[in-house]
Scaffold this motif. Structure first.
Motif, PDB file in Angstrom:
ATOM      1  N   ARG A   1       0.834  -1.202   0.000  1.00 53.28           N
ATOM      2  CA  ARG A   1       0.000   0.000   0.000  1.00 53.28           C
ATOM      3  C   ARG A   1       0.867   1.251   0.000  1.00 53.28           C
ATOM      4  O   ARG A   1       0.609   2.207  -0.724  1.00 53.28           O
ATOM      5  CB  ARG A   1      -0.929   0.013   1.229  1.00 53.28           C
ATOM      6  CG  ARG A   1      -2.073  -0.947   1.103  1.00 53.28           C
ATOM      7  CD  ARG A   1      -2.773  -1.127   2.420  1.00 53.28           C
ATOM      8  NE  ARG A   1      -1.899  -1.801   3.393  1.00 53.28           N
ATOM      9  CZ  ARG A   1      -2.287  -2.132   4.618  1.00 53.28           C
ATOM     10  NH1 ARG A   1      -3.500  -1.807   5.029  1.00 53.28           N
ATOM     11  NH2 ARG A   1      -1.467  -2.761   5.426  1.00 53.28           N
ATOM     12  N   VAL A   2       1.939   1.193   0.809  1.00 49.23           N
ATOM     13  CA  VAL A   2       2.860   2.332   0.856  1.00 49.23           C
ATOM     14  C   VAL A   2       3.523   2.505  -0.503  1.00 49.23           C
ATOM     15  O   VAL A   2       3.670   3.617  -1.011  1.00 49.23           O
ATOM     16  CB  VAL A   2       3.925   2.111   1.965  1.00 49.23           C
ATOM     17  CG1 VAL A   2       4.960   3.221   1.922  1.00 49.23           C
ATOM     18  CG2 VAL A   2       3.247   2.039   3.325  1.00 49.23           C
ATOM     19  N   LYS A   3       3.867   1.357  -1.108  1.00 41.49           N
ATOM     20  CA  LYS A   3       4.529   1.436  -2.416  1.00 41.49           C
ATOM     21  C   LYS A   3       3.615   2.060  -3.473  1.00 41.49           C
ATOM     22  O   LYS A   3       4.037   2.902  -4.252  1.00 41.49           O
ATOM     23  CB  LYS A   3       4.970   0.035  -2.851  1.00 41.49           C
ATOM     24  CG  LYS A   3       6.361  -0.329  -2.322  1.00 41.49           C
ATOM     25  CD  LYS A   3       6.910  -1.572  -2.994  1.00 41.49           C
ATOM     26  CE  LYS A   3       6.508  -2.803  -2.218  1.00 41.49           C
ATOM     27  NZ  LYS A   3       7.183  -4.009  -2.732  1.00 41.49           N
ATOM     28  N   ILE A   4       2.355   1.621  -3.456  1.00 38.82           N
ATOM     29  CA  ILE A   4       1.419   2.173  -4.443  1.00 38.82           C
ATOM     30  C   ILE A   4       1.246   3.672  -4.217  1.00 38.82           C
ATOM     31  O   ILE A   4       1.306   4.482  -5.149  1.00 38.82           O
ATOM     32  CB  ILE A   4       0.046   1.452  -4.370  1.00 38.82           C
ATOM     33  CG1 ILE A   4       0.189   0.027  -4.887  1.00 38.82           C
ATOM     34  CG2 ILE A   4      -1.010   2.209  -5.179  1.00 38.82           C
ATOM     35  CD1 ILE A   4      -1.093  -0.787  -4.799  1.00 38.82           C
ATOM     36  N   PHE A   5       1.116   4.074  -2.944  1.00 38.60           N
ATOM     37  CA  PHE A   5       0.975   5.485  -2.607  1.00 38.60           C
ATOM     38  C   PHE A   5       2.203   6.267  -3.064  1.00 38.60           C
ATOM     39  O   PHE A   5       2.099   7.332  -3.684  1.00 38.60           O
ATOM     40  CB  PHE A   5       0.764   5.633  -1.088  1.00 38.60           C
ATOM     41  CG  PHE A   5       0.561   7.046  -0.644  1.00 38.60           C
ATOM     42  CD1 PHE A   5      -0.632   7.700  -0.921  1.00 38.60           C
ATOM     43  CD2 PHE A   5       1.567   7.734   0.025  1.00 38.60           C
ATOM     44  CE1 PHE A   5      -0.816   9.018  -0.518  1.00 38.60           C
ATOM     45  CE2 PHE A   5       1.395   9.046   0.424  1.00 38.60           C
ATOM     46  CZ  PHE A   5       0.191   9.688   0.153  1.00 38.60           C
ATOM     47  N   ALA A   6       3.390   5.693  -2.782  1.00 39.78           N
ATOM     48  CA  ALA A   6       4.634   6.371  -3.144  1.00 39.78           C
ATOM     49  C   ALA A   6       4.725   6.555  -4.659  1.00 39.78           C
ATOM     50  O   ALA A   6       5.115   7.621  -5.151  1.00 39.78           O
ATOM     51  CB  ALA A   6       5.827   5.568  -2.636  1.00 39.78           C
ATOM     52  N   VAL A   7       4.350   5.533  -5.392  1.00 38.44           N
ATOM     53  CA  VAL A   7       4.430   5.612  -6.847  1.00 38.44           C
ATOM     54  C   VAL A   7       3.465   6.675  -7.382  1.00 38.44           C
ATOM     55  O   VAL A   7       3.800   7.444  -8.284  1.00 38.44           O
ATOM     56  CB  VAL A   7       4.138   4.220  -7.473  1.00 38.44           C
ATOM     57  CG1 VAL A   7       3.865   4.346  -8.965  1.00 38.44           C
ATOM     58  CG2 VAL A   7       5.307   3.292  -7.235  1.00 38.44           C
ATOM     59  N   LEU A   8       2.280   6.757  -6.767  1.00 42.11           N
ATOM     60  CA  LEU A   8       1.328   7.788  -7.192  1.00 42.11           C
ATOM     61  C   LEU A   8       1.881   9.183  -6.914  1.00 42.11           C
ATOM     62  O   LEU A   8       1.795  10.089  -7.746  1.00 42.11           O
ATOM     63  CB  LEU A   8      -0.016   7.592  -6.492  1.00 42.11           C
ATOM     64  CG  LEU A   8      -0.819   6.384  -6.971  1.00 42.11           C
ATOM     65  CD1 LEU A   8      -2.081   6.206  -6.111  1.00 42.11           C
ATOM     66  CD2 LEU A   8      -1.205   6.541  -8.437  1.00 42.11           C
ATOM     67  N   MET A   9       2.481   9.364  -5.738  1.00 44.58           N
ATOM     68  CA  MET A   9       3.070  10.649  -5.365  1.00 44.58           C
ATOM     69  C   MET A   9       4.188  11.020  -6.336  1.00 44.58           C
ATOM     70  O   MET A   9       4.266  12.139  -6.827  1.00 44.58           O
ATOM     71  CB  MET A   9       3.641  10.574  -3.942  1.00 44.58           C
ATOM     72  CG  MET A   9       2.595  10.590  -2.852  1.00 44.58           C
ATOM     73  SD  MET A   9       1.835  12.217  -2.755  1.00 44.58           S
ATOM     74  CE  MET A   9       0.155  11.825  -3.014  1.00 44.58           C
ATOM     75  N   LEU A  10       5.059  10.036  -6.586  1.00 44.31           N
ATOM     76  CA  LEU A  10       6.176  10.294  -7.497  1.00 44.31           C
ATOM     77  C   LEU A  10       5.661  10.635  -8.897  1.00 44.31           C
ATOM     78  O   LEU A  10       6.213  11.484  -9.587  1.00 44.31           O
ATOM     79  CB  LEU A  10       7.101   9.069  -7.554  1.00 44.31           C
ATOM     80  CG  LEU A  10       8.100   8.963  -6.395  1.00 44.31           C
ATOM     81  CD1 LEU A  10       8.773   7.599  -6.387  1.00 44.31           C
ATOM     82  CD2 LEU A  10       9.157  10.073  -6.510  1.00 44.31           C
ATOM     83  N   THR A  11       4.579   9.971  -9.299  1.00 48.40           N
ATOM     84  CA  THR A  11       3.999  10.263 -10.614  1.00 48.40           C
ATOM     85  C   THR A  11       3.558  11.722 -10.688  1.00 48.40           C
ATOM     86  O   THR A  11       3.857  12.431 -11.652  1.00 48.40           O
ATOM     87  CB  THR A  11       2.797   9.329 -10.868  1.00 48.40           C
ATOM     88  OG1 THR A  11       3.251   7.988 -10.781  1.00 48.40           O
ATOM     89  CG2 THR A  11       2.202   9.567 -12.239  1.00 48.40           C
ATOM     90  N   LEU A  12       2.878  12.176  -9.627  1.00 48.12           N
ATOM     91  CA  LEU A  12       2.444  13.583  -9.575  1.00 48.12           C
ATOM     92  C   LEU A  12       3.652  14.513  -9.637  1.00 48.12           C
ATOM     93  O   LEU A  12       3.656  15.509 -10.356  1.00 48.12           O
ATOM     94  CB  LEU A  12       1.648  13.850  -8.297  1.00 48.12           C
ATOM     95  CG  LEU A  12       0.210  13.359  -8.295  1.00 48.12           C
ATOM     96  CD1 LEU A  12      -0.438  13.669  -6.942  1.00 48.12           C
ATOM     97  CD2 LEU A  12      -0.579  14.045  -9.410  1.00 48.12           C
TER      98      LEU A  12
END
Lengths: 292, 286, 262
Positions: free
Chosen positions: C21-32
């Protein structure tokens, strides 16, 4: 209700929706707790319909007209949902590929108990137990896709066992297996019967293995029960099996031929080992030119 | 017994495989040096457990896979440089799963698809399709959609669609999978008839009862190699080889093997033969 | 097996152990973050950081190169095509007939190519270090319905099967003399139908058995199912989460409130 009876069919008829004929026609049979019962018949004899009747897929998912009574441990199948029945009836299908749908073997075996709301700790124990039982311990993280046909079917059995069913129903589980896969599969079924007293209903086209493991055999033809009884009785006449489109066990054929050749009606065997002993003790020395 | 290496005229060999090796792109070596000759009109069963290389071998004959090294000659010409469509004039391949092939709206069109692709003349097309349908006993369902048929009928349609291309060699990949006794016996009878009409038959299977009953020559494969090439009786008398190649000999063969120490010959293929041999060992037929 | 590659590689790195879950969140943040940054230099710094993540996850060279080969092709296309279709600004570097190539156009092309590379690599890191089942499980935990998660995981699970079926169907039709790239357009479309229809029929037959198998394993028996392996957030996951949020918030504040060009 007799608590010793696992499965009971009384005067059952079933017709698929929009079909003309009856897929099952006046079928009555009983499976007692701990019994290994085989249903033999050609393609189209009604074996699959019978199997799906036991866990309620017929008539709940596969629609049609059902007459008569089907009871699993006294409960009427027509009144329970498939999901509910599935905790009592473990089901294994023909195709190894399309009945496994998880990413790993462990998830596959855990899927049933998870749906039943079993606590995680207990699921863990059940998964290990079931995999051990089918000889697949240690395969937890493997993808089912990477396994051989025989291994896939054993995982499918484990996935049914982990729900702790009272009866295991297998619809031609050896359908797509090579000889080694077949041997592996039947070794597991034999252990389930002999070591764990599992109640088993098996549908097969070939009488070879059924002749070795069954307590009771049901022969089917065109949706009807053509004969049923203990293997000795039912398999005694290989010609009859052939006329029903069922491939007879070779040892029964040998026994039947010897019986008529030697006019000794008590020659009977189903296992190769028993055949060897009987022939060496009773057949070979009896002639004039017995082997030295 | 038919010798594996043949000394007769070269053009007698319809298929000639020399030191064939095949490695899949992923690095799995499926064939490690197979040499095999098949003569015109032969009926050869290629047996072996899953992963022994029998299907890979067949796909190399058909040109669907190309040798990593070694040669495959079909009718004297190397498969390597040819298009699959031109190999299809000589070799027909009936796949195990008929559902991977059928797509037309009637059985008749389905069977016509192959010969049409190969550019066979239109004037005898109907006769060609009809002949193929008759040989697989399918005339009564010719106007039906293939999907509506039973597995046994679908399998026969897929075979008819290969026969219609009139190849000299027919490869059958596990043709009896999923069929019951009656259906597989009918199919095996049709295959035997095709063989007696002159077709070379290559039967890929692991059903040892089938092999005992129908094949005249058996090639046993294990781990990408041919480990035995003989007539069925010869193969079945070598129990060790069968077990090593992950094949389970039929019960009657296992029984004969056990009784061989008591003077019963091992080379039996059916219950009838075994009982006959037992009666002879008893001295009843002196 | 052809066509489909699972990028996940087993391992026991910081990234493997991180809660999906943290990884998915991190990837979304990095995408932004990647979409927000417009300075090439800053993007390159970010790319260096992402490359560090790839190294941290110990992704094997073979899979990295396989993944990058695809990205590289896209990058080259962007670098070449962007300046052609975006001729604004000066100075003009070259004029070829109606086509004008400007320096800002070239720069924007390069920037966007690097941006694409950043985006792809970030998502690759997620796939290199997270088994598909964990991704699905994380989605379900994040509020996606179990039915949907199961459907997704079945789709992923059956990709290799499906791809093998298509290959087998192609072989079966080739053996019937069919040549995919020959003949009139009509003939060709018929050729593709000869693969398409058996593929659909096979998929339907599989789906049929699958639905019976699912029901037989108590699918939908209870409203609340349990899970053998629950996802558990650990202290290290909290730290990772904090770092990710900080890494996103700081440049965002700089850009939108302090109006610093990033």
């Amino acid at each position: 209700m007799d608590p010793g009876i696992a499965l009971s069919l009384r005067d059952v008829r079933f017709r698929h929706r929009n079909a003309k004929g009856w897929a099952l026609d006046d079928v009555s049979l009983q499976v007692r707790r701990g019994q290994f019962v085989s249903v033999l018949g050609a393609n189209g004899a009604g074996k699959s319909t019978l199997c799906m009747l036991v866990n309620g897929l017929v008539p709940h998912t596969v629609p049609g007209d059902l007459e008569g009574v089907v009871e699993v441990f006294g409960a009427d199948v027509a009144e329970d949902s498939v999901a509910k029945l599935s905790s009592r009836v473990g089901m294994v299908f023909q195709e190894p590929e399309s009945q496994l749908f998880c990413m790993t073997v462990e998830e596959e075996v855990a899927f049933g108990p998870e749906n039943l709301g079993v606590p995680a700790d207990e699921i863990k124990g059940r998964v290990e137990w079931a995999l051990e039982l089918v000889g697949m311990a240690g395969y937890n993280d493997r993808s089912p896709f990477s396994l051989s046909g025989g291994q896939k079917q054993r995982v499918a059995i484990a996935a049914a066992l982990s729900m702790r069913p009272d009866i295991l129903v297998l619809d031609e589980p050896a359908y797509a297996l090579d000889p080694i896969g077949r041997v592996e599969l039947y070794k597991v079924l034999r252990e389930l019967k002999e070591k764990h007293g599992m109640t088993v209903l098996l549908a097969e086209r070939d009488a070879e293995e059924a002749s070795l493991y069954s307590d009771h055999i049901v022969l089917m033809e065109n949706g009807k029960v053509a004969a049923q009884g203990p293997p000795k009785e039912v398999l005694a006449d290989p010609e009859r099996l052939v006329s029903l489109g069922i491939s007879p066990p070779q040892m029964s054929e040998v026994a039947s031929l010897l019986r008529s050749r030697l006019r000794s009606p008590d020659i009977d065997f189903t296992r190769v080992e028993d055949a060897e002993r009987t022939i060496i003790e009773r057949v070979l020395p009896a002639g004039r030119g017995a082997a030295r | 017994m038919i010798p594996a290496a043949d000394s007769r005229a070269a053009d007698d060999k319809i298929i000639s495989i020399h030191d064939l090796k095949f490695i899949y792109p992923g690095g799995v070596q499926a064939l490690s040096g197979v040499s095999l000759d098949i003569r015109r009109g032969e009926y050869v069963a290629i047996v072996g457990g899953n992963g022994s290389g029998k299907t890979t071998l067949a796909k190399n004959i058909m040109g669907l896979l190309r040798p990593t090294s070694g040669t495959v000659l079909v009718n004297g010409t190397a498969v390597a440089g040819q298009r699959i469509a031109s190999i299809a004039h000589i070799v027909g391949y009936a796949f195990q799963n008929p559902d991977h092939q059928l797509f037309c709206s009637t059985v008749w069109e389905e069977v016509r698809f192959g010969p049409q692709n190969l550019g066979y003349p239109a004037d005898d097309m109907d006769a060609r399709v009809e002949h193929a349908l008759r040989s697989m006993d399918l005339m009564s369902v010719k106007a039906r959609p293939p999907f509506s048929l039973t597995l046994s009928e679908r399998r026969r349609v897929s075979i008819a669609s290969v026969i219609a291309m009139d190849p000299e060699v027919l490869i059958f990949d596990e043709p009896t999978t999923g069929l019951d006794m009656r259906e597989s016996e009918a199919l095996m009878a049709s295959i035997a008839r095709l063989n007696s009409e002159g077709k070379t038959v290559i039967l890929i299977t692991h059903d040892m009862k089938l092999v005992a009953k129908h094949a005249k020559r058996v090639v046993v494969m294990s781990e990408g190699k041919v480990i035995l090439d003989s007539d069925p009786a010869g193969v079945f008398s070598d129990l060790e080889v069968l077990l090593a190649s992950k094949l389970m000999p039929p019960p009657v063969v296992r029984l004969a093997y056990r009784l061989s120490t008591r003077g019963v010959p091992r080379d039996v293929l059916s219950p009838e033969e075994l009982v006959l041999r037992i009666m002879m060992a008893r001295g009843d037929f002196r | 097996m052809t066509g489909f590659v699972d990028l996940y590689t087993e391992g026991d790195t910081v990234l493997h152990r991180m809660d999906p879950r943290v990884k998915i969140f991190a990837v979304l943040m990095l995408t932004l973050l990647i979409l927000m940054i417009s300075s090439l230099v800053h993007l390159l710094i970010l790319l260096a950081f992402i490359a560090l993540l790839v190294a941290l996850g110990r992704a094997p060279f073979s899979k990295v190169s396989l993944a990058l080969r695809f990205v590289l092709r896209v990058m080259i296309m962007i670098v070449i095509l962007w300046p052609i279709f975006d001729p604004s600004g000066t100075p003009v570097l070259a004029t070829l007939g109606p086509v004008r190539i400007t320096e800002p156009g070239v720069m924007r092309g390069i920037t966007n190519a690097v941006r694409i590379c950043c985006l792809a690599t970030v998502w690759y890191v997620l796939m290199f270090t997270t088994p598909q089942r964990d991704l699905v499980r994380a989605l379900v935990k994040l509020g996606v319905r179990f039915d949907f998660g199961l459907t997704l995981s079945i789709a992923l699970r059956f990709l290799p099967t499906f791809s093998a079926t298509v290959e087998s169907i192609k072989d079966a039709q080739r053996a019937r003399g069919m040549e995919f790239d020959k003949g009139s357009p009509l003939r060709r479309s018929r050729n593709y139908i000869s693969v398409l229809i058996p593929t659909i029929i096979s998929a339907l037959r599989t789906a049929d058995t699958l639905s019976l198998a699912l029901q037989s394993r108590a699918y939908g028996a209870r409203r609340h199912r349990t899970y053998l392996r629950e996802l558990k957030m650990r202290a290290s996951d909290g730290v990772a989460l904090a770092v990710v949020v900080a890494a996103f918030v700081m440049p965002a504040v700089a850009k939108f409130f302090l109006k610093v060009p990033v």
